[in-house]
Design a protein around this motif. Structure first.
Motif, PDB file in Angstrom:
ATOM      1  N   VAL A  92     -20.792   3.507   9.218  1.00  0.00           N
ATOM      2  CA  VAL A  92     -19.632   3.936  10.004  1.00  0.00           C
ATOM      3  C   VAL A  92     -19.159   5.135   9.138  1.00  0.00           C
ATOM      4  O   VAL A  92     -18.971   5.312   7.760  1.00  0.00           O
ATOM      5  CB  VAL A  92     -18.152   3.015  10.001  1.00  0.00           C
ATOM      6  CG1 VAL A  92     -17.118   3.699  10.396  1.00  0.00           C
ATOM      7  CG2 VAL A  92     -18.744   1.648  10.720  1.00  0.00           C
ATOM      8  N   TYR A 120     -17.012   7.171  13.942  1.00  0.00           N
ATOM      9  CA  TYR A 120     -18.116   6.813  14.852  1.00  0.00           C
ATOM     10  C   TYR A 120     -19.184   5.838  13.888  1.00  0.00           C
ATOM     11  O   TYR A 120     -19.104   5.809  12.760  1.00  0.00           O
ATOM     12  CB  TYR A 120     -18.793   8.058  15.252  1.00  0.00           C
ATOM     13  CG  TYR A 120     -19.717   8.806  14.347  1.00  0.00           C
ATOM     14  CD1 TYR A 120     -20.822   8.341  14.393  1.00  0.00           C
ATOM     15  CD2 TYR A 120     -18.924   9.615  13.591  1.00  0.00           C
ATOM     16  CE1 TYR A 120     -21.538   9.218  13.268  1.00  0.00           C
ATOM     17  CE2 TYR A 120     -19.398  10.332  12.572  1.00  0.00           C
ATOM     18  CZ  TYR A 120     -20.854  10.458  12.493  1.00  0.00           C
ATOM     19  OH  TYR A 120     -21.473  11.039  11.413  1.00  0.00           O
ATOM     20  N   LYS A 121     -20.174   5.431  14.708  1.00  0.00           N
ATOM     21  CA  LYS A 121     -21.348   4.652  14.089  1.00  0.00           C
ATOM     22  C   LYS A 121     -22.822   5.027  14.985  1.00  0.00           C
ATOM     23  O   LYS A 121     -22.646   4.854  16.195  1.00  0.00           O
ATOM     24  CB  LYS A 121     -20.925   3.016  13.887  1.00  0.00           C
ATOM     25  CG  LYS A 121     -22.099   2.498  13.414  1.00  0.00           C
ATOM     26  CD  LYS A 121     -21.904   1.055  13.007  1.00  0.00           C
ATOM     27  CE  LYS A 121     -22.739   0.241  12.518  1.00  0.00           C
ATOM     28  NZ  LYS A 121     -22.385  -1.099  12.310  1.00  0.00           N
ATOM     29  N   LYS A 131     -11.068   8.341  23.855  1.00  0.00           N
ATOM     30  CA  LYS A 131     -12.002   7.511  23.678  1.00  0.00           C
ATOM     31  C   LYS A 131     -12.949   7.015  24.920  1.00  0.00           C
ATOM     32  O   LYS A 131     -14.142   6.916  24.843  1.00  0.00           O
ATOM     33  CB  LYS A 131     -11.574   6.369  22.751  1.00  0.00           C
ATOM     34  CG  LYS A 131     -12.363   5.286  22.301  1.00  0.00           C
ATOM     35  CD  LYS A 131     -11.998   4.138  21.640  1.00  0.00           C
ATOM     36  CE  LYS A 131     -12.945   3.144  21.176  1.00  0.00           C
ATOM     37  NZ  LYS A 131     -12.202   1.990  20.552  1.00  0.00           N
ATOM     38  N   GLN A 139     -16.760   7.929  25.404  1.00  0.00           N
ATOM     39  CA  GLN A 139     -17.509   6.879  25.063  1.00  0.00           C
ATOM     40  C   GLN A 139     -18.703   6.641  25.953  1.00  0.00           C
ATOM     41  O   GLN A 139     -19.887   6.306  25.418  1.00  0.00           O
ATOM     42  CB  GLN A 139     -16.840   5.493  25.012  1.00  0.00           C
ATOM     43  CG  GLN A 139     -17.669   4.092  24.628  1.00  0.00           C
ATOM     44  CD  GLN A 139     -17.618   4.103  23.133  1.00  0.00           C
ATOM     45  OE1 GLN A 139     -18.537   4.518  22.678  1.00  0.00           O
ATOM     46  NE2 GLN A 139     -16.912   3.463  22.435  1.00  0.00           N
ATOM     47  N   LYS A 160     -22.503   7.008  24.122  1.00  0.00           N
ATOM     48  CA  LYS A 160     -23.371   5.720  24.124  1.00  0.00           C
ATOM     49  C   LYS A 160     -24.767   6.092  24.583  1.00  0.00           C
ATOM     50  O   LYS A 160     -25.666   5.559  23.923  1.00  0.00           O
ATOM     51  CB  LYS A 160     -22.868   4.932  24.992  1.00  0.00           C
ATOM     52  CG  LYS A 160     -23.251   3.454  25.116  1.00  0.00           C
ATOM     53  CD  LYS A 160     -22.543   2.485  25.767  1.00  0.00           C
ATOM     54  CE  LYS A 160     -23.167   1.175  25.600  1.00  0.00           C
ATOM     55  NZ  LYS A 160     -22.633   0.148  26.390  1.00  0.00           N
ATOM     56  N   LEU A 179     -22.003   5.293  18.800  1.00  0.00           N
ATOM     57  CA  LEU A 179     -20.547   4.054  19.276  1.00  0.00           C
ATOM     58  C   LEU A 179     -19.459   4.657  18.795  1.00  0.00           C
ATOM     59  O   LEU A 179     -19.258   5.096  17.482  1.00  0.00           O
ATOM     60  CB  LEU A 179     -21.039   2.829  18.441  1.00  0.00           C
ATOM     61  CG  LEU A 179     -19.957   1.900  18.929  1.00  0.00           C
ATOM     62  CD1 LEU A 179     -19.541   1.577  20.261  1.00  0.00           C
ATOM     63  CD2 LEU A 179     -20.129   0.513  18.222  1.00  0.00           C
ATOM     64  N   ILE A 200     -15.840   4.312  17.491  1.00  0.00           N
ATOM     65  CA  ILE A 200     -14.698   3.249  17.184  1.00  0.00           C
ATOM     66  C   ILE A 200     -13.448   3.431  17.202  1.00  0.00           C
ATOM     67  O   ILE A 200     -12.765   2.923  17.721  1.00  0.00           O
ATOM     68  CB  ILE A 200     -15.349   2.845  15.492  1.00  0.00           C
ATOM     69  CG1 ILE A 200     -16.680   2.707  15.169  1.00  0.00           C
ATOM     70  CG2 ILE A 200     -14.112   1.867  14.889  1.00  0.00           C
ATOM     71  CD1 ILE A 200     -17.140   2.328  13.739  1.00  0.00           C
ATOM     72  N   ARG A 201     -13.185   4.732  17.035  1.00  0.00           N
ATOM     73  CA  ARG A 201     -11.752   5.287  17.174  1.00  0.00           C
ATOM     74  C   ARG A 201     -11.457   6.692  17.217  1.00  0.00           C
ATOM     75  O   ARG A 201     -12.355   7.352  16.447  1.00  0.00           O
ATOM     76  CB  ARG A 201     -10.902   4.603  15.991  1.00  0.00           C
ATOM     77  CG  ARG A 201      -9.273   4.906  16.015  1.00  0.00           C
ATOM     78  CD  ARG A 201      -8.609   3.863  14.934  1.00  0.00           C
ATOM     79  NE  ARG A 201      -7.141   4.231  15.289  1.00  0.00           N
ATOM     80  CZ  ARG A 201      -6.450   3.206  15.918  1.00  0.00           C
ATOM     81  NH1 ARG A 201      -6.977   2.203  16.657  1.00  0.00           N
ATOM     82  NH2 ARG A 201      -4.997   3.311  15.973  1.00  0.00           N
TER      83      ARG A 201
END
Length: 217
Positions: free
Chosen positions: A73, A99-100, A150, A154, A158, A163, A165-166
């Protein structure tokens, strides 16, 4: 705990495999690791000298080419950007992204510069969201803006192997002219309430004096 780092190995210029941490054999001349371009933005406050002294923000960009894809992350801190609301008020917004990276192959092959692409997507989407809102709604609806931003980005990132996250808005700051007008409005509103309370007290005082005189008569 397994170290969350991956490498992409190509054979004769085509994708061959994703390498996990540990010992990996690469055939000389036939295989090589694929590097990606990654840039990081660091907002920094600078003191302005001369006319119009004060502080303003500049964005320092650090760009590297690396063949290691970190799947932990991480955070993207974007520079502040000016946005005009629906009622033609200019504000500055400071967005931040948590993000990740989840699919190394998509990270490498779907975009030329994924960090730059995500930054521009965030900026344009944020302008579209706040552009449909008034200034008062923008200042009072930070959570709604975060969720809408988001949701919109997203679906796009993707496909790039990322990904979200917030998403957070660290600062929403009107211009100095707007802030001065808001302060004047606040002072005027408090003065109006003070006059109403004073007038109401005078009315009650007059009524009670009149009632007292009536009863004495």
């Amino acid at each position: 705990v397994e170290h969350q780092t991956r490498m992409i190995v190509e054979r004769f210029g085509r994708f061959n495999r994703v390498c996990k941490p540990g010992l990996t054999y690469v055939v000389p001349f036939a295989e090589r690791t694929r590097s990606i371009k990654w840039r990081s933005t660091f907002p920094r406050m600078v003191n302005r000298s001369g006319y119009g002294r004060g502080q303003y923000q500049v964005a320092e960009v650090s760009q590297i080419n690396t063949d290691r894809i970190d799947l932990r992350v991480n955070i993207m801190d974007f520079p502040t950007q000016p946005i005009i609301t629906r009622d033609n008020v200019e504000i500055t917004v400071h967005p931040m992204l948590l993000y990740k990276l989840i699919k190394p192959m998509r990270v490498v092959y779907e975009t030329f510069d994924i960090s730059h692409a995500v930054e521009k997507i965030v900026q344009t989407t944020l302008r579209a969201i706040i552009g449909d809102m008034g200034m008062d709604d923008t200042l009072a609806s930070r959570e709604e803006i975060n969720r809408a931003l988001k949701t919109r980005i997203q679906k796009i990132v993707k496909n790039w192997g990322m990904l979200i996250i917030r998403v957070e808005l660290l600062e929403i700051t009107p211009t100095s002219t707007v802030q001065a007008a808001m302060n004047k409005q606040l002072i005027a509103e408090r003065e109006r309430r003070a006059l109403i309370v004073s007038s109401d007290g005078y009315r009650l005082q007059t009524k009670m004096v009149a009632e007292g005189n009536c009863e004495s008569v």
